[in-house]
Design a protein around this motif. Structure first.
Motif, short mmCIF file in Angstrom:
data_model
loop_
_atom_site.label_atom_id
_atom_site.label_comp_id
_atom_site.label_asym_id
_atom_site.label_seq_id
_atom_site.Cartn_x
_atom_site.Cartn_y
_atom_site.Cartn_z
N LYS A 18 -25.11 -35.83 -43.07
CA LYS A 18 -24.78 -34.71 -42.17
C LYS A 18 -25.96 -34.37 -41.26
N LEU A 19 -27.16 -34.35 -41.81
CA LEU A 19 -28.34 -34.02 -41.01
C LEU A 19 -28.62 -35.09 -39.96
N VAL A 20 -28.50 -36.35 -40.34
CA VAL A 20 -28.70 -37.44 -39.37
C VAL A 20 -27.65 -37.36 -38.27
N TYR A 21 -26.41 -37.06 -38.65
CA TYR A 21 -25.34 -36.92 -37.65
C TYR A 21 -25.68 -35.79 -36.66
N LEU A 22 -26.16 -34.66 -37.18
CA LEU A 22 -26.50 -33.53 -36.31
C LEU A 22 -27.63 -33.87 -35.34
N LEU A 23 -28.51 -34.76 -35.75
CA LEU A 23 -29.63 -35.16 -34.90
C LEU A 23 -29.38 -36.45 -34.14
N SER A 24 -28.21 -37.02 -34.29
CA SER A 24 -27.93 -38.35 -33.73
C SER A 24 -28.07 -38.41 -32.20
N ALA A 25 -27.87 -37.31 -31.51
CA ALA A 25 -28.03 -37.32 -30.05
C ALA A 25 -29.47 -37.61 -29.65
N ARG A 26 -30.40 -37.36 -30.56
CA ARG A 26 -31.82 -37.62 -30.28
C ARG A 26 -32.26 -39.03 -30.69
N LEU A 27 -31.35 -39.77 -31.31
CA LEU A 27 -31.65 -41.16 -31.68
C LEU A 27 -31.34 -42.05 -30.49
N LEU A 28 -32.26 -42.08 -29.56
CA LEU A 28 -32.07 -42.82 -28.31
C LEU A 28 -32.15 -44.31 -28.54
N PRO A 29 -31.46 -45.10 -27.72
CA PRO A 29 -31.54 -46.55 -27.86
C PRO A 29 -32.99 -47.03 -27.81
N GLY A 30 -33.34 -47.87 -28.75
CA GLY A 30 -34.67 -48.43 -28.81
C GLY A 30 -35.68 -47.60 -29.58
N CYS A 31 -35.30 -46.40 -30.02
CA CYS A 31 -36.26 -45.58 -30.75
C CYS A 31 -36.51 -46.16 -32.14
N ARG A 32 -37.68 -45.87 -32.67
CA ARG A 32 -38.02 -46.24 -34.05
C ARG A 32 -38.07 -44.96 -34.86
N VAL A 33 -37.61 -45.02 -36.09
CA VAL A 33 -37.55 -43.84 -36.95
C VAL A 33 -38.58 -43.96 -38.06
N LEU A 34 -39.36 -42.91 -38.25
CA LEU A 34 -40.32 -42.83 -39.34
C LEU A 34 -39.75 -41.88 -40.39
#
Length: 95
Positions: A18-34
């Motif tokens: 649920k939290l990842v879904y809420l923030l998914s708009a900020r997961l831009l193409p090509g981004c790396r997640v830490l």
């Protein structure tokens, strides 16, 4: 949340999703997640559907943290790296 070794409380999978879904708009193409405190891997697993990100780097202080040995889905082609380190003691930027 379930208490584990090292006084860790792992996030339930449904809450992480649920939290990842809420923030998914900020997961831009090509981004790396830490993921600085990977623990049980709930956030890592929640990120698998977002194939437009370019990789995930998971850290945890516990060498036995499940996220450090999580099985990567076959369809996941982006880099998934793990490191047994204290995120707060790493030099910036994290490699």
């Amino acid at each position: 949340m379930t208490r584990r070794a090292h006084d860790a409380y792992y996030t339930p999978d449904d809450l992480a999703a649920k939290l990842v879904y809420l923030l998914s708009a900020r997961l831009l193409p090509g981004c790396r997640v830490l993921e600085p405190s990977a623990g049980g891997g709930a956030f890592v697993r929640a990120l698998w559907p977002y194939e437009h990100i370019s990789g995930i780097h998971a850290l945890d202080v516990d060498p036995d943290a499940p996220a450090l040995s999580v099985s990567v889905p076959e369809r996941w082609w982006q880099p998934y790296t793990t490191q047994c380190e204290d995120f707060l003691r790493l030099p910036y930027p994290v490699q």
